[in-house]
Design a protein around this motif. Structure first.
Motif, short mmCIF file in Angstrom:
data_model
loop_
_atom_site.label_atom_id
_atom_site.label_comp_id
_atom_site.label_asym_id
_atom_site.label_seq_id
_atom_site.Cartn_x
_atom_site.Cartn_y
_atom_site.Cartn_z
N GLN A 84 8.40 16.87 14.22
CA GLN A 84 7.88 16.27 15.44
C GLN A 84 7.49 17.35 16.45
O GLN A 84 8.21 18.33 16.64
CB GLN A 84 8.94 15.36 16.09
N ALA A 85 6.33 17.18 17.07
CA ALA A 85 5.86 18.09 18.12
C ALA A 85 6.18 17.48 19.47
O ALA A 85 5.93 16.29 19.70
CB ALA A 85 4.37 18.33 17.99
N TYR A 86 6.73 18.28 20.35
CA TYR A 86 7.07 17.83 21.70
C TYR A 86 5.91 18.22 22.62
O TYR A 86 5.71 19.40 22.92
CB TYR A 86 8.38 18.46 22.16
N VAL A 87 5.17 17.22 23.06
CA VAL A 87 3.91 17.44 23.78
C VAL A 87 4.05 17.00 25.23
O VAL A 87 4.52 15.89 25.51
CB VAL A 87 2.76 16.67 23.12
N ALA A 88 3.64 17.88 26.14
CA ALA A 88 3.69 17.55 27.57
C ALA A 88 2.59 16.56 27.92
O ALA A 88 1.52 16.55 27.30
CB ALA A 88 3.53 18.82 28.41
N MET A 89 2.84 15.74 28.94
CA MET A 89 1.84 14.79 29.39
C MET A 89 0.54 15.49 29.77
O MET A 89 -0.55 14.96 29.55
CB MET A 89 2.39 14.00 30.59
N ALA A 90 0.66 16.70 30.32
CA ALA A 90 -0.54 17.45 30.71
C ALA A 90 -1.42 17.80 29.52
O ALA A 90 -2.60 18.10 29.67
CB ALA A 90 -0.13 18.73 31.45
N GLU A 91 -0.85 17.78 28.31
CA GLU A 91 -1.60 18.09 27.10
C GLU A 91 -2.07 16.83 26.40
O GLU A 91 -2.48 16.87 25.23
CB GLU A 91 -0.74 18.92 26.12
N GLN A 92 -2.05 15.69 27.09
CA GLN A 92 -2.33 14.42 26.43
C GLN A 92 -3.74 14.34 25.88
O GLN A 92 -4.01 13.54 24.98
CB GLN A 92 -2.08 13.25 27.38
N ILE A 93 -4.66 15.17 26.37
CA ILE A 93 -6.02 15.14 25.86
C ILE A 93 -6.04 15.39 24.35
O ILE A 93 -6.82 14.76 23.62
CB ILE A 93 -6.91 16.17 26.59
N SER A 94 -5.17 16.26 23.86
CA SER A 94 -5.12 16.54 22.42
C SER A 94 -4.68 15.31 21.64
O SER A 94 -5.22 15.00 20.58
CB SER A 94 -4.16 17.71 22.14
N LEU A 95 -3.69 14.60 22.20
CA LEU A 95 -3.20 13.39 21.54
C LEU A 95 -4.26 12.30 21.54
O LEU A 95 -4.51 11.64 20.52
CB LEU A 95 -1.94 12.88 22.25
N VAL A 96 -4.89 12.11 22.69
CA VAL A 96 -5.90 11.06 22.80
C VAL A 96 -7.09 11.38 21.91
O VAL A 96 -7.64 10.49 21.24
CB VAL A 96 -6.34 10.91 24.27
N MET A 97 -7.50 12.66 21.87
CA MET A 97 -8.64 13.03 21.04
C MET A 97 -8.34 12.82 19.56
O MET A 97 -9.22 12.40 18.80
CB MET A 97 -9.00 14.50 21.28
N ASP A 98 -7.13 13.10 19.14
CA ASP A 98 -6.76 12.88 17.75
C ASP A 98 -6.85 11.40 17.40
O ASP A 98 -7.37 11.03 16.34
CB ASP A 98 -5.33 13.39 17.49
#
Length: 489
Positions: free
Chosen positions: A225-239
């Motif tokens: 599991q990767a722990y992703v900051a809310m500020a990096e949400q663009i990567s999650l949304v783009m995926d």
């Protein structure tokens, strides 16, 4: 006024550009487009005319072409924003809720419909789907980054994304690791990593969903599991956006045959498709006229791209090419108009170290196979740039592939200097190669080696396109004025 209709969507009626196309029952209202961001996971639900069908799609295509040209020419920051804003305002305006624009819903309706029309036009092949996905992802990312934090949060909350919120207890347990990974992001925000992590919200996702963050070491990974900051949400949304669009395009490709039966849509879709790809190089012979075996040396020397001139040089030096090289080069020559009888004569002469009997037994069959005369009798087309770049890389003794993708740095630099490029020009091309802009490197190589060219050209997509452009320049009596692909006026 928009209205409901239950007629057959695919009724076979005479063509009328003002005729309505009924996607489904429904109306457009504020609830359908709560924000200007859209995953395009719902079909358009209102009627629109054939004229809108085509015009909307062509306008969106202008924006996608601007995006591609900007990315390939490495536009960044204010320069990128200027080009993007100019194209979007002219062809596909999409204002935010806070703007209170009078045509807000109409803009979002056009954005929604145009996406689905292009999805139809570019779903039929893996290459076209890949191109469409790249440009749509870039457009979505640009819009997401331009949106306000409140609108982004509103949009993300409307999506059914399977992200697990990290509890305060778990966050405290791995806080040192999170701080180590957050140093770069904290520095961007002019904060200390400790304070940044304390104030930030984190999500857990499967690490393969954020390969860019993993590669940049901006996330902590534990138990897959990767722990992703809310500020990096663009990567999650783009995926999520890319995965959704890829799946939807594949599904659209399966039903395309039904859509093609509609005599109203078929010519429109074909016209839209050609607007980007221009001349269709998927045919077997794409250059008008025919060439003879005796013409090949001169034509390749004068007009062929580096990938094909490299294969030709290897063929003349070694009097042989491995299978990958014969396939790539043979289909290219076929696309130039080298007919089967001339092709057999050319290759037998080129393989002068072997006897005629051996050539007939070991090589003639594969040449005839390329022309659809053997095996399953499929008439093969020449490879596109993308297919060459993404294909099997050359190994020892091979000469196929893309020089900008597969040559070593020293080998490529030597070839560029041999083509009489200046040191600043070689540095420019090598910088593009270093940044993996292989097609734009080839395009710049074309521009640098053709002094009659006035301006720039759109990115090279196919070796045969390169050949035709070069030959047209040589045959022209006046210096052509080439439109800048970044110009949207």
């Amino acid at each position: 006024m928009l209205k409901k209709h239950k007629a057959n969507r695919f009724a076979n009626t005479p063509f009328n550009k003002y005729q309505n196309i009924y996607i489904d029952n429904g109306v457009t209202d504020d609830s359908e487009y709560p924000t200007r961001l859209n995953f395009y996971d719902k079909r358009p639900t209102t009627e629109f005319t054939i004229e809108e069908f085509e015009l909307f799609a062509l306008d969106r295509l202008q924006v996608l072409k601007t995006i591609e040209a900007a990315m390939l020419r490495n536009k960044r920051g204010p320069e990128l924003k200027q080009h993007m804003d100019q194209a979007l305002e002219k062809y596909l305006p999409l204002h935010s809720n806070v703007s209170k624009a009078p045509n807000l819903m109409e803009e979002r309706r056009k954005d929604h419909f145009s996406h689905f029309v292009l999805r139809l036009a570019y779903c039929r092949s893996a290459e076209k789907r890949a191109w469409f996905i790249r440009q749509e992802c870039a457009l979505f990312k640009y819009r997401f980054e331009q949106e306000t934090a409140d609108e982004r949060a509103k949009f993300v909350s409307s999506l059914d994304l399977r992200w697990t919120l990290v509890t305060p207890e778990e966050k405290e347990r791995i806080k040192p690791q999170l701080e180590a990974c957050a140093k770069l992001k904290a520095r961007e925000k002019q904060q200390v990593a400790r304070d940044y992590v304390s104030k930030e919200t984190f999500f857990k996702v499967d690490f393969e969903k954020v390969p860019d963050l993993v590669a940049a070491r901006r996330v902590y990974i534990e138990g897959g599991q990767a722990y992703v900051a809310m500020a990096e949400q663009i990567s999650l949304v783009m995926d999520e956006f890319k995965a959704s669009l890829t799946s939807e395009l594949e599904a659209t490709a399966k039903i395309y045959a039904r859509m093609e039966e509609d005599s109203r849509l078929r010519p429109v879709l074909q016209n839209i498709e050609k607007q980007y790809f221009g001349k269709d190089y998927s045919g077997t012979t794409t250059v008008e006229g025919a060439i003879k075996a005796s013409d090949v040396d001169q034509l390749v020397h004068q007009h062929a791209p580096l990938c094909m001139s490299n294969l030709h040089s290897a063929l003349r030096a070694n009097k042989h090419l491995q299978h990958g090289g014969r396939l790539q080069y043979g289909l290219f020559l076929k696309s130039l108009g080298l007919r089967i009888d001339e092709a057999l004569f050319f290759w037998q002469q080129a393989f002068s170290n072997i006897t005629g009997d051996k050539f007939q037994k070991e090589y003639a069959y594969s040449i005839r196979h390329n022309y659809g005369l053997e095996g399953k009798r499929q008439d093969y087309a020449a490879y596109s740039c993308m297919k060459i770049i993404q294909g099997n890389p050359p190994s020892t003794g091979d000469h196929h592939g893309c020089p900008f993708r597969h040559f070593s740095k020293d080998n490529l630099e030597a070839r560029l200097y041999n083509a009489h490029l200046s040191s600043p020009q070689v540095i420019e091309v090598m910088k593009l190669v270093e940044n993996k802009h292989y097609q734009i490197a080839c395009t710049r190589y074309f521009e640098m080696t053709h002094p009659k060219l006035n301006g720039t050209i759109e990115p090279i997509q196919h070796p045969t396109q390169y050949y035709e452009l070069s030959k047209a320049l040589a045959e022209s009596n006046t210096t052509p004025s080439v439109r800048d692909p970044m110009d949207t006026d």
